[in-house]
Write a protein that holds these residues in place. Structure first.
Motif, PDB file in Angstrom:
ATOM      1  N   HIS A  41     -12.020  -1.358   5.160  1.00 45.24           N
ATOM      2  CA  HIS A  41     -11.018  -1.965   4.292  1.00 45.24           C
ATOM      3  C   HIS A  41     -11.414  -3.183   3.042  1.00 45.24           C
ATOM      4  CE1 HIS A  41      -6.617  -2.025   2.684  1.00 45.24           C
ATOM      5  NE2 HIS A  41      -6.656  -3.047   2.336  1.00 45.24           N
ATOM      6  N   GLU A  93      -4.401   5.706   0.325  1.00 42.55           N
ATOM      7  CA  GLU A  93      -4.801   6.323   1.481  1.00 42.55           C
ATOM      8  C   GLU A  93      -4.447   5.467   2.405  1.00 42.55           C
ATOM      9  OE1 GLU A  93      -7.686   6.546   3.515  1.00 42.55           O
ATOM     10  OE2 GLU A  93      -8.731   4.672   3.156  1.00 42.55           O
ATOM     11  N   ASP A 108       0.625   4.701   1.929  1.00 43.21           N
ATOM     12  CA  ASP A 108      -0.655   5.780   3.044  1.00 43.21           C
ATOM     13  C   ASP A 108      -0.040   7.201   2.565  1.00 43.21           C
ATOM     14  OD1 ASP A 108      -1.338   3.464   4.125  1.00 43.21           O
ATOM     15  OD2 ASP A 108      -0.010   4.020   5.632  1.00 43.21           O
ATOM     16  N   LEU A 160      -8.627   2.239  -1.506  1.00 43.91           N
ATOM     17  CA  LEU A 160      -7.978   2.174   0.075  1.00 43.91           C
ATOM     18  C   LEU A 160      -6.591   1.230  -0.020  1.00 43.91           C
ATOM     19  CD1 LEU A 160     -11.001   0.881   1.921  1.00 43.91           C
ATOM     20  CD2 LEU A 160     -10.203   3.321   1.383  1.00 43.91           C
ATOM     21  N   TYR A 186       0.485  -1.199  -0.514  1.00 44.23           N
ATOM     22  CA  TYR A 186       0.002  -0.117  -0.311  1.00 44.23           C
ATOM     23  C   TYR A 186       1.079   1.433   0.292  1.00 44.23           C
ATOM     24  CZ  TYR A 186       0.621  -0.301   5.411  1.00 44.23           C
ATOM     25  OH  TYR A 186       1.651  -0.838   6.650  1.00 44.23           O
TER      26      TYR A 186
END
Ligand code: ADE
Ligand code: ZN
Ligand code: ZN
Length: 283
Positions: A166, A144, A82, A141, A80
């Motif tokens: 999520h 972020e 962030d 998601l 991911y």
């Protein structure tokens, strides 16, 4: 609370905290759409690389990073990026410390896959990471954070299941929309998922297909991955804003109707973009 219930609670929390990425069906759909658009050279190369481990299709390996030993505390952030929800742009220093985020990893592994001086073991590993991460970055998601681990800490009940924001974006939303069900140990019906992928692929408009199939992605893979992350991030607000303040019976049906078109488009986009990167890396 008894010691027993505390232990149960802790283990549930731990299991939840490992949740990441589209579920296996989402990753398989992205892989299937991509595979349908490989040119002959790339298709042969993909088959040859996969054959080293007895696999034949991209959807066989699309969830490998979530299910195999490489998922360690060190690699967890690779899935991911962030970008704070209230920001609109990616900032490498802020959002990708030590280059340990999905944006940087897409770039690293796309270049390794294209590097024919590397041995085929390393290139297969690069392929496995890359197929997975191009899926992940398109899950809004995964691009972020709102001090909630990308929605992992937003608990909710979805169609009678206790889960979190999520997690429904990883799985439940697409499972409900496509009538797919996950079996034990992440198993799923490959034939059903392949059919769903074909249907999603066939439903892409000509205009979107042209946009998402544009060449030149690998040459500028650093910028390309940033663009994908920012685009995905821009959609994350919908995931939060569409939650009702009071969760009445059947609120999920309204939520599905609002967010499934968004998730669906991200899957279609990810599939076509992955095919372009693979065609460019394997020529
Ligand atoms: N952990 C922290 N941030 C996350 C995110 N955006 N997605 C998945 N897991 C995370
Ligand atoms: Zn992942
Ligand atoms: Zn996830």
């Amino acid at each position: 609370m008894s010691n027993y219930s505390i232990t149960m609670l802790l283990s549930l929390l731990l299991v939840n905290s490992t949740a990441s990425a589209w579920g296996p069906e989402g990753h398989a759909i992205v892989a299937d759409i991509a595979e349908a658009h490989l040119n002959a050279v790339a298709q042969n190369e993909v088959r040859a690389l996969l054959a080293q481990e007895g696999n034949s299709n991209l959807d066989d390996i699309a969830s490998w990073p979530d299910q195999s030993p490489p998922k360690t505390p060190q690699t967890a952030p690779w899935h991911y990026v962030d970008i704070p929800l209230e920001e609109s742009q990616y900032n490498a220093n802020r959002d990708c410390p030590q280059s340990s985020c999905v944006v940087a990893k897409i770039s690293t592994y796309a270049q390794k896959l294209a590097d024919t001086s590397l041995d085929n073991r390393s290139r297969l590993e690069a392929l496995k990471w890359l197929v997975h991460f191009i899926g992940d970055i398109h899950q809004p998601l995964h691009a972020e954070n709102r001090n909630d681990r990308g929605g992992n800490q937003v608990s909710l009940t979805y169609y009678d299941k206790n889960t979190n924001l999520h997690s429904i974006w990883d799985g439940a939303i697409l499972e409900h929309a496509l009538n797919l069900h996950l079996g034990p140990h992440f198993s799923f019906n490959h034939a059903l998922v392949r059919q769903a992928a074909t249907d999603l692929d066939n439903a892409i408009s000509n205009e979107d297909r042209n946009t998402w199939s544009q060449s030149g992605l690998l040459n500028s893979i650093d910028n390309t991955a940033v663009t994908w992350a920012e685009e995905s991030h821009a959609l994350a607000g919908i995931a939060y804003n569409s939650l009702p303040s009071v969760m009445n019976d059947h609120w999920e049906d309204n939520y599905q109707a609002t967010v499934w078109p968004v998730a669906r488009k991200q899957l279609q986009k990810a599939g076509l973009r992955l095919s372009v990167v693979l065609n460019e890396a394997l020529q």
